[in-house]
Design an enzyme around this catalytic site. Sequence first.
Site, PDB file in Angstrom:
ATOM      1  N   CYS A   1       0.935  -1.101  -0.019  1.00  0.00           N
ATOM      2  CA  CYS A   1      -0.114   0.025  -0.035  1.00  0.00           C
ATOM      3  C   CYS A   1       0.753   1.239   0.034  1.00  0.00           C
ATOM      4  O   CYS A   1       2.104   1.233   0.025  1.00  0.00           O
ATOM      5  CB  CYS A   1      -1.006  -0.134   1.214  1.00  0.00           C
ATOM      6  SG  CYS A   1       0.024  -0.189   2.632  1.00  0.00           S
TER       7      CYS A   1
ATOM      8  N   CYS B   1       3.338   1.812   2.823  1.00  0.00           N
ATOM      9  CA  CYS B   1       4.443   0.923   2.787  1.00  0.00           C
ATOM     10  C   CYS B   1       5.576   1.611   1.987  1.00  0.00           C
ATOM     11  O   CYS B   1       6.716   1.593   2.303  1.00  0.00           O
ATOM     12  CB  CYS B   1       4.057  -0.509   2.265  1.00  0.00           C
ATOM     13  SG  CYS B   1       2.573  -1.180   3.023  1.00  0.00           S
TER      14      CYS B   1
END
Lengths: 291, 77
Positions: free
Chosen positions: B10, B13
């Site tokens: 995502c 991250c």
Amino acid sequence: MHLTRTLQPVLTSSFMMIFAVSYIRTYVTPEKTRKVLGGKTGLQYYLLASMLGAVTPFCSCSSVPLFIGFVEAGIPLGVTFSFLITSPLVNEAAIAALWVTIGLKATLIYILSGILLGVFGGYIIGLLKMEKYVADFVYKIKVGNQNRKLEALSIKERAAIAFDNVKDIVEKVWLYVIIGVTLGGIFHGYAPEGILAQYAGKDNLFAVPIAVVIGVPLYSNITGMIPIVESLIGKGLPVGTALAFLMAVTALSLPEMIILKKVLKNELIGAFVLIVTVSIIFTGYLFNIIL
Amino acid sequence: MKIEILGTGCSKCNKTKEVIEKVLKNDGVEAEVVKIEDVEKILNYGVMITPAVVIDGEVKLVGKVPDEKEIRKWISQ
């Protein structure tokens, strides 16, 4: 100036609410939740899971690891779903934004219904005994122990973390409230006053299911949706119908289904979507009766 | 030093990786930075909410993007 003065008490109380929730959160981690809920059955644990879901924020990419982690800890499937259903619906940022835009009463009813929706949805999934529709590999994964030196936080450190969170959320929510006002202004210029009230008012029984069915595949996080909902209400959409739409957009979405497909078989995804959709539709009617 | 960033991909991250690499570069610290996207490996570390940062096998942070101060504290140890 006038707007600031009337908003001030609301803003102050919503800041305090965010602070309180963020402070409590420093005690709640998914690791602890796993321990508390592991191997427990009984309606009270659905409620507990739903409430823990409300104070535990996670983005949709964490739903798979959370799901596996919970199932592996022996948390019943239904209880796990109670947590997963409530978490995107109820969180402090959403509460603050709703409070500022649609008022305290509607916000409290929203929170209560969000939590009950999680309890109910999870409970039905529990009753259906759908464990065999979880992907087989899920049961084989071993969740490790977090090799992490956890220093016990002091009250002061917890307060500092909570304060940081208040700052983050205020920055975000302000932006969305301003977008909401602007969008409302733009809509105001183009769509005639009360156009939604005319076609999607309380007396139109199809309005709620249609709003929900439109909302289900859409994806947005809840704070992003609030300005849109606010301007819809401004155009005469009943508050209940608007809240049901908001719930449908945040609780269910196509991208989330695709993510969950890795761990759930189609039957279970179908049951999950159906149960949550039907519950949101009923919640919408209920909102329209109460509000 | 081995820095592992746990996350299924995502935006948070990716941001975590960026900020860690930035601090390493600024401070001239050598480290191996690896992104772990496999759910099973992430769970083996006991992590359920991503992003998470693991340094030399020890979980340092779970569920949020680290700030530069935190990263400096970890890499100076």
